[in-house]
Structure formats: structure tokens, C-alpha cells
Design an enzyme around this catalytic site. Structure first.
Site, PDB file in Angstrom:
ATOM      1  CB  SER A  31      -0.887   0.008   1.252  1.00 17.15           C
ATOM      2  OG  SER A  31      -1.525   1.251   1.439  1.00 17.15           O
ATOM      3  CE1 TYR A  71      -5.201  -2.107   4.616  1.00 15.17           C
ATOM      4  CE2 TYR A  71      -3.898  -0.123   4.277  1.00 15.17           C
ATOM      5  CZ  TYR A  71      -4.619  -1.184   3.765  1.00 15.17           C
ATOM      6  OH  TYR A  71      -4.768  -1.310   2.407  1.00 15.17           O
TER       7      TYR A  71
END
Length: 236
Positions: free
Chosen positions: A128, A141
């Protein structure tokens, strides 16, 4: 000419019933691959009869091992399963997010290593932009995605002796169910689009081409890399 052909290959995609994983499943299917989708919940309707579906919790090592026993041959492993939460400062939630994204990644890679060795296949991990930037609302995350970049490098070295390539894709702001809350927040959305050079969120299909490329013979010399697919967000 570069060979982007994945026809006849077998790909396993976790989290493949929707979002980026779903786009991957559709893309590989369209390019002639045999697609296996593994997800925590398999919908009862709207399933593609050309896809093999398997219920799987990537936090369960025994379940992953059982699935590996049922999948005799595999060329491409993609771990898309994941979640985020607004409760990630709770240590139990934090640990669960890490388990799904990062430890689950390792469980899958270990379990399917024999099949990938036999096919001289590849692993594609999902990182990400939060692998590189702070994520104050979702620290677990962000930490998991940062770990995936490093795990990708380590697995690339460890698995090279078996002829297995390991790479990752780092999507930017993609329109999925996971990002709906962010898109619906006008102030946040404006900050995002003002930083993206063309001022647009990406679509899941925009990420799929990178996966086809990394899985193809054209990417033969790419190993241990993380490819950003973020519309230039990370360079501004």
C-alpha cells in the site's frame, strides 16, 4: 517481444470476491488463467461458474494447509485478503489486522511453496502507499503494509533457490468498499485528489494490469520489488 501471456496458469487469489481481489480474478480469467478465489465469506449468488471458490480464513494455519492439500498445482499466489478498522489502537484489533495481512501472507507462502516450486511460479503480495507513509487512523494496517514490503524482499531471497519470484504491488487510492468512508468525507477526499496528478481515484481494474505483468514471463527479472500503482500520489 515481451511475453505477457498467463494463459493456462493457475492463480489463487485470497480476498478475491470483491474490490481489488475481484478485479484480479476477472483479469486473470479474461487472460486465460484458471482462477481459484479464497475468501472468508463466499457469496451465495453472483458467482462466476468459471471460478473455483474456497472458503478460507487466512488466520487459520490448519485451514490453509487443508486448502494447499486440495490445490495440486499452482503458478501464481496473490494475497489480497485484508481489512482495516477504526479501532486499531486497541491491541487486540491491532494484532488481528497484522495477523490477516502479514502473518497470513507468510502462512500462505509457506503452505504453497511446494506447488510454486514445481511450477517455478510467483507470489504477488499487496502492499500500500501506507507501506511508506504514516497512517494515523489505521496504525495496524500501515504497520502490516510496511511489513509486507520487507517480507516481500525476504521471501524473494529465500524462495529464489526454488525458482519462485516474489513481488508486491502498492495500490494508491482505489475506489473499493474499504475506502468508501474516505471517499464520502468531502474534506479528506479533496486532500487526496489534490495530491494525485490527474486528480482521480483509481479503480480496482487499474491495479489488475500490474498483477498480470508481474505474473507473466515479461517480469522474469523482477524479484523482491514493490510496484506502486497510485497515479503518482507517492511522488508529489
Amino acid at each position: 517481444m515481451p511475453d505477457f501471456n498467463v494463459s493456462g496458469k493457475t492463480v489463487l487469489i485470497t480476498g478475491g470476491t470483491g474490490g481489488i481481489g475481484g478485479a484480479f480474478a476477472s483479469a486473470f480469467l479474461a487472460h486465460g488463467a484458471h482462477v481459484i478465489v479464497a475468501d472468508l465469506h463466499i457469496p451465495e449468488a453472483g458467482l462466476d461458474p468459471r471460478i473455483r471458490y474456497e472458503a478460507l480464513d487466512v488466520r487459520n494455519a490448519d485451514a490453509i494447509g487443508a486448502l494447499a492439500d486440495r490445490v495440486e498445482a499452482l503458478d501464481i499466489l496473490i494475497h489480497c485478503a485484508g481489512r482495516a478498522s477504526r479501532e486499531e489502537y486497541n491491541p487486540e484489533v491491532f494484532a488481528d489486522i497484522i495477523d490477516i495481512h502479514l502473518v497470513g501472507n507468510l502462512r500462505l507462502a509457506n503452505a504453497f511453496r511446494p506447488q510454486l516450486k514445481a511450477s517455478r511460479g510467483c507470489v504477488i503480495n499487496i502492499a500500500s502507499m501506507y507501506s511508506y507513509f504514516g497512517s494515523p487512523a489505521t496504525p495496524a494496517y500501515g504497520a502490516a503494509k510496511a511489513g509486507i514490503v520487507q517480507l516481500t524482499k525476504s521471501l524473494a531471497i529465500a524462495f529464489a533457490a526454488d525458482g519462485i519470484r516474489v513481488n508486491a504491488i502498492a495500490p494508491g487510492w482505489i475506489s473499493t468498499a474499504l475506502t468508501r468512508t474516505s471517499r464520502d468525507n468531502d474534506a479528506f477526499n479533496q486532500r487526496v485528489v489534490s495530491r494525485i496528478p490527474d486528480g482521480q481515484w483509481g479503480e480496482p481494474e487499474d491495479v489488475a494490469g500490474a498483477a498480470i505483468f508481474l505474473a507473466s514471463p515479461a517480469a522474469r527479472l523482477i524479484n523482491g520489488a514493490t510496484l506502486p500503482v497510485d497515479g503518482g500520489y507517492s511522488v508529489t
